[in-house]
Structures are given as C-alpha cells and as structure tokens.
Design a protein around this motif. Sequence first.
Motif, PDB file in Angstrom:
ATOM      1  N   UNK A  25       0.041  -8.771   5.307  1.00 13.46           N
ATOM      2  CA  UNK A  25       0.602  -9.043   4.117  1.00 13.46           C
ATOM      3  C   UNK A  25       1.843  -8.219   3.744  1.00 13.46           C
ATOM      4  N   UNK A  26       2.000  -7.170   4.305  1.00 17.64           N
ATOM      5  CA  UNK A  26       2.908  -6.095   3.903  1.00 17.64           C
ATOM      6  C   UNK A  26       4.166  -6.386   4.677  1.00 17.64           C
ATOM      7  N   UNK A  27       4.129  -6.927   5.913  1.00 18.99           N
ATOM      8  CA  UNK A  27       5.291  -7.174   6.892  1.00 18.99           C
ATOM      9  C   UNK A  27       5.659  -8.746   7.152  1.00 18.99           C
ATOM     10  N   UNK A  28       6.742  -8.860   7.350  1.00 23.30           N
ATOM     11  CA  UNK A  28       6.931 -10.223   7.819  1.00 23.30           C
ATOM     12  C   UNK A  28       7.707 -10.150   9.196  1.00 23.30           C
ATOM     13  N   UNK A 150      -3.211   6.149  -3.969  1.00 33.05           N
ATOM     14  CA  UNK A 150      -1.864   6.199  -3.790  1.00 33.05           C
ATOM     15  C   UNK A 150      -1.316   6.178  -2.271  1.00 33.05           C
ATOM     16  N   UNK A 151      -1.935   7.113  -1.668  1.00 32.67           N
ATOM     17  CA  UNK A 151      -1.628   7.256  -0.209  1.00 32.67           C
ATOM     18  C   UNK A 151      -1.988   6.216   0.558  1.00 32.67           C
ATOM     19  N   UNK A 152      -3.371   5.454   0.159  1.00 32.73           N
ATOM     20  CA  UNK A 152      -3.887   4.460   0.895  1.00 32.73           C
ATOM     21  C   UNK A 152      -2.859   3.059   0.719  1.00 32.73           C
ATOM     22  N   UNK A 153      -2.434   3.181  -0.503  1.00 30.60           N
ATOM     23  CA  UNK A 153      -1.501   1.918  -0.878  1.00 30.60           C
ATOM     24  C   UNK A 153      -0.184   2.116  -0.211  1.00 30.60           C
TER      25      UNK A 153
END
Length: 210
Positions: A25-28, A150-153
């Motif tokens: 989800x966070x990388x393409x 926050x670190x997890x995110x």
Amino acid sequence: MTRTEITVAVLIIVAALGAGWMIEKVVSGRDLDNNANLMQAGIILLQQGRPMPALRMTDEQGLPVVVNELKGTWSLLFFGYTFCPDICPTTLAQLREIKRALPAKSAERLQVYLVSVDPNRDTPAQLKDYLSYFDKSFKGLTAPEGILAQFSTATSMPYLPADTRQPNYTVQHGGNLAIIGPDGQLRGFIRAPFDTRVLLKALPDMLEGS
C-alpha cells in the motif's frame, strides 16, 4: 465510527498483518529499487529513503533513543513483544542465525531491534533479559502507546493494541521487518516468511553496498 466500520477496519488490519499488504500500500513500482537478487530474498528497497520522525523511545538499557538518530549501521526493526508465544521467538532465533552466519564485514554493519508492541509489560529490564537469550547485541525499544503508534505508522509496521485488562493477553502483529539505513531513513522492508539461505546470499549486497 459504527461497530460495523470498526469490525471492517480490524479485519483489514489483520489481513495486512498476515499478508504484508501495508508494504504494497505504501510503495509503488516507481518507488522501488528493483534489484532482482534482493527482491528474490523478500528484500524490498525504496529508491529514495524516507525520513523518520523525531520520536523519543527507551532502549533495553533504560536509555533514551530518538528514532531518527538510528544511524551508522543498517537496522532491522521487528515489531513484536517478549510474551509472544510463537512468531517472535522464531523470528529472533532466525535473525540470530542469519547474523552469526554473515561475513564479518556485513555483520558489523547490521543492528537488530525488537520494537515492543506491548509497552504495558515490556519494561527495559524485561527487553534486556529476553533479548539476551537470542543475541546480546540485539537491542530493544519501548515507548508509551501513543508514540509507538506513530512509529508503527512511520515504518508501515501495523499491529493491533491489546486489551490489557484481559489476563495473559496477546498482541496481533506482523512478521515483516522495517529497514533503516545508515542515514537514519526508512530504506525498505523484508517480507516474511524468511528464507535464511536466500537472505544470507542477498544481505551482503545491501549491507556492504553503501
């Protein structure tokens, strides 16, 4: 948020924990360094590092650590906890095996961290005692729930906070690793499950490459 919406959100996160969906989800494809050797080993590197927030945590010695200052080595961050009955001891034992089998130059450039997702029970002393069973060079990090979230995110390493009122509670978390580079930035991920033999071939390319 309705009960149905909460249930759906929980199911999505649980799926992410098991399948590594958050990484996708966070990388393409445009974000990735498509090194075939690394990707075969489950190592997903970003073309460009992502800065870490200046979050203040505590290590296994009880000393303060600011997470955007984890510099000088390649750091592998595993989000788990010391009372975990299965995936945590298995993963840490495998990381111990990998680190001990790496060439000396590579091993010197690698630091393993257990980031506790159970700050209610994982004191610095508990982390230190637990990690000593695996490798005395492994480090632990703990922080209040708000900072941990926050670190997890920031690292795209999801977990589900537990109901600490329940006896012998467990915490739902994934098995992937976040990679922090020598520059202190998020540089990628290692997807679980890990193949020790393949990782041992691929990791020196990363660890000694920069």
